[in-house]
Design a protein around this motif. Structure first.
Motif, PDB file in Angstrom:
ATOM      1  N   LEU A 197     -11.021  14.760  95.089  1.00  0.00           N
ATOM      2  CA  LEU A 197     -11.276  13.997  96.321  1.00  0.00           C
ATOM      3  C   LEU A 197     -10.739  14.752  97.534  1.00  0.00           C
ATOM      4  O   LEU A 197      -9.950  15.702  97.387  1.00  0.00           O
ATOM      5  CB  LEU A 197     -10.592  12.628  96.215  1.00  0.00           C
ATOM      6  N   ALA A 198     -11.132  14.286  98.700  1.00  0.00           N
ATOM      7  CA  ALA A 198     -10.693  14.947  99.937  1.00  0.00           C
ATOM      8  C   ALA A 198      -9.173  14.883 100.099  1.00  0.00           C
ATOM      9  O   ALA A 198      -8.576  15.692 100.812  1.00  0.00           O
ATOM     10  CB  ALA A 198     -11.376  14.292 101.131  1.00  0.00           C
ATOM     11  N   SER A 199      -8.567  13.932  99.402  1.00  0.00           N
ATOM     12  CA  SER A 199      -7.101  13.800  99.464  1.00  0.00           C
ATOM     13  C   SER A 199      -6.390  14.818  98.582  1.00  0.00           C
ATOM     14  O   SER A 199      -5.161  14.940  98.621  1.00  0.00           O
ATOM     15  CB  SER A 199      -6.709  12.399  98.983  1.00  0.00           C
ATOM     16  N   GLY A 200      -7.159  15.523  97.753  1.00  0.00           N
ATOM     17  CA  GLY A 200      -6.557  16.452  96.797  1.00  0.00           C
ATOM     18  C   GLY A 200      -6.342  15.803  95.435  1.00  0.00           C
ATOM     19  O   GLY A 200      -6.096  16.492  94.445  1.00  0.00           O
ATOM     20  N   MET A 201      -6.430  14.464  95.395  1.00  0.00           N
ATOM     21  CA  MET A 201      -6.332  13.759  94.113  1.00  0.00           C
ATOM     22  C   MET A 201      -7.654  13.942  93.354  1.00  0.00           C
ATOM     23  O   MET A 201      -8.625  14.453  93.896  1.00  0.00           O
ATOM     24  CB  MET A 201      -6.091  12.269  94.362  1.00  0.00           C
ATOM     25  N   TRP A 202      -7.663  13.480  92.108  1.00  0.00           N
ATOM     26  CA  TRP A 202      -8.864  13.603  91.279  1.00  0.00           C
ATOM     27  C   TRP A 202      -9.393  12.223  90.907  1.00  0.00           C
ATOM     28  O   TRP A 202      -8.628  11.263  90.838  1.00  0.00           O
ATOM     29  CB  TRP A 202      -8.545  14.412  90.019  1.00  0.00           C
ATOM     30  N   THR A 203     -10.680  12.152  90.690  1.00  0.00           N
ATOM     31  CA  THR A 203     -11.269  10.883  90.268  1.00  0.00           C
ATOM     32  C   THR A 203     -12.056  11.092  88.973  1.00  0.00           C
ATOM     33  O   THR A 203     -12.762  12.100  88.824  1.00  0.00           O
ATOM     34  CB  THR A 203     -12.166  10.271  91.368  1.00  0.00           C
ATOM     35  N   SER A 204     -11.887  10.156  88.042  1.00  0.00           N
ATOM     36  CA  SER A 204     -12.568  10.227  86.745  1.00  0.00           C
ATOM     37  C   SER A 204     -13.187   8.888  86.418  1.00  0.00           C
ATOM     38  O   SER A 204     -12.568   7.846  86.630  1.00  0.00           O
ATOM     39  CB  SER A 204     -11.554  10.520  85.620  1.00  0.00           C
ATOM     40  N   LYS A 205     -14.388   8.932  85.887  1.00  0.00           N
ATOM     41  CA  LYS A 205     -14.969   7.726  85.283  1.00  0.00           C
ATOM     42  C   LYS A 205     -14.626   7.822  83.800  1.00  0.00           C
ATOM     43  O   LYS A 205     -15.005   8.787  83.134  1.00  0.00           O
ATOM     44  CB  LYS A 205     -16.485   7.721  85.514  1.00  0.00           C
ATOM     45  N   LEU A 206     -13.926   6.851  83.301  1.00  0.00           N
ATOM     46  CA  LEU A 206     -13.450   6.930  81.920  1.00  0.00           C
ATOM     47  C   LEU A 206     -14.434   6.254  80.972  1.00  0.00           C
ATOM     48  O   LEU A 206     -14.384   5.038  80.751  1.00  0.00           O
ATOM     49  CB  LEU A 206     -12.061   6.302  81.823  1.00  0.00           C
ATOM     50  N   GLY A 207     -15.364   7.048  80.447  1.00  0.00           N
ATOM     51  CA  GLY A 207     -16.357   6.526  79.508  1.00  0.00           C
ATOM     52  C   GLY A 207     -17.196   5.439  80.149  1.00  0.00           C
ATOM     53  O   GLY A 207     -17.783   5.612  81.211  1.00  0.00           O
ATOM     54  N   ARG A 208     -17.255   4.265  79.476  1.00  0.00           N
ATOM     55  CA  ARG A 208     -17.988   3.129  80.031  1.00  0.00           C
ATOM     56  C   ARG A 208     -17.038   2.207  80.791  1.00  0.00           C
ATOM     57  O   ARG A 208     -17.410   1.100  81.175  1.00  0.00           O
ATOM     58  CB  ARG A 208     -18.736   2.375  78.933  1.00  0.00           C
TER      59      ARG A 208
END
Lengths: 157, 146
Positions: free
Chosen positions: B107-118
């Motif tokens: 993300l623009a914040s430097g953090m990460w985003t994940s969709k965890l499966g369903r």
């Protein structure tokens, strides 16, 4: 069958000797009646037990089983990103094993926005109402299946 | 079961870093789709009509195929996870068999985003937050200009 019904030729003495006495006959008949009574009582017991369960009860139990299996399936596959793994789950197989009567229950899940039911629907119905250009988009695939279900009176509009 | 507790059990690394559930449970898309900013399709090279995969790419579960899929979106392979202003990065995770199991997006914040499966979209402090038995480890980073 008693021996006196034999059609072979023989003497009267032989016939009398081979014919069971009335007492024996009575005993055989009584035993047979007891067996029948026992069978009847089992049948009556079975009928009574059936009377204890209404069609609604049986439907509820069917639905409870479906809910139990689908909850377990959802929990076990929650973090899987590969849909093949999601549908290769024992509970999912058991749901398909419940047969075509489970289709309305699956369609209700689809109505709530749940995915990964399309393989089961295809397997259970032998149909695929999704047009090629909508394939892969859950909302559109769901819409096609729900329309299919409504046309057949399997779910309410 | 408490959702956060469930997450920490499945992804023990999250116990040691900031993370936050950011969405409802959603079956419409998976982690690969989420990394590609697509929230209506399930991305998977299965060849199954229920799934999407960029046209022209093969239906196989290899690191190269996933890399090519993101090249179609303008990404190119890069060296590190470190935040670079003006770029968006994605990470590909593979299991011990070399099969891609997960993707995350920076993300623009430097953090990460994940969709965890369903399940949920989760923001996590580091790209390593969701490494472990389920998704394996990050082996490739890609970036594109934003």
């Amino acid at each position: 069958m008693c021996a006196s019904h034999s059609i072979r030729h023989r003497g009267v003495e032989e016939w009398i000797e081979e014919t069971p006495s009335w007492n024996v006959y009575e005993k055989q008949r009584s035993d047979a009646d007891e067996d029948l009574d026992e069978e009847h009582s089992v049948i009556i017991e079975f009928k009574n037990s059936l009377n204890e369960y209404s069609i609604e009860d049986i439907n509820h139990e069917f639905e409870r089983k479906f809910n139990r299996l689908s909850d377990r399936w959802r929990q076990e596959t929650m973090f899987m990103s590969n849909a093949n793994d999601i549908t290769s789950n024992f509970s999912y197989y058991q749901i398909i094993g419940m047969g075509p009567n489970v289709v309305p229950l699956i369609l209700r899940q689809v109505q709530r926005g749940e995915g990964h039911w399309f393989l089961a629907l295809r397997a259970l119905t032998g149909e695929n109402p999704v047009i090629a250009k909508d394939a892969g988009t859950l909302a559109k695939m769901a819409k096609s299946w729900l329309e299919w279900g409504k046309q057949r009176g399997l779910i309410e509009g | 079961v408490d959702a956060n507790q469930w997450l920490r059990t499945e992804f023990p690394n999250l116990s040691h870093e900031y993370h936050e559930i950011k969405s409802r449970i959603a079956d419409e898309y998976n982690c690969i789709a989420w990394a590609a900013h697509d929230t209506v399709r399930w991305w998977q090279p299965s060849g199954d009509p229920d799934h999407y995969w960029p046209p022209g790419l093969p239906f196989d579960y290899t690191l190269e195929n996933y890399t090519h899929a993101f090249e179609t979106l303008g990404y190119e392979v890069c060296d590190s996870e470190s935040f670079e202003l003006g770029y968006e990065k994605v990470a590909i995770y593979i299991d011990i068999h070399g099969t891609p199991q997960h993707m995350a997006r920076q993300l623009a914040s430097g953090m990460w985003t994940s969709k965890l499966g369903r399940g949920w979209d989760v923001e996590h402090q580091s790209v390593h937050g969701v490494e472990g038995n389920r998704y394996g480890t990050v082996v490739r980073y890609m970036k594109r200009v934003i």
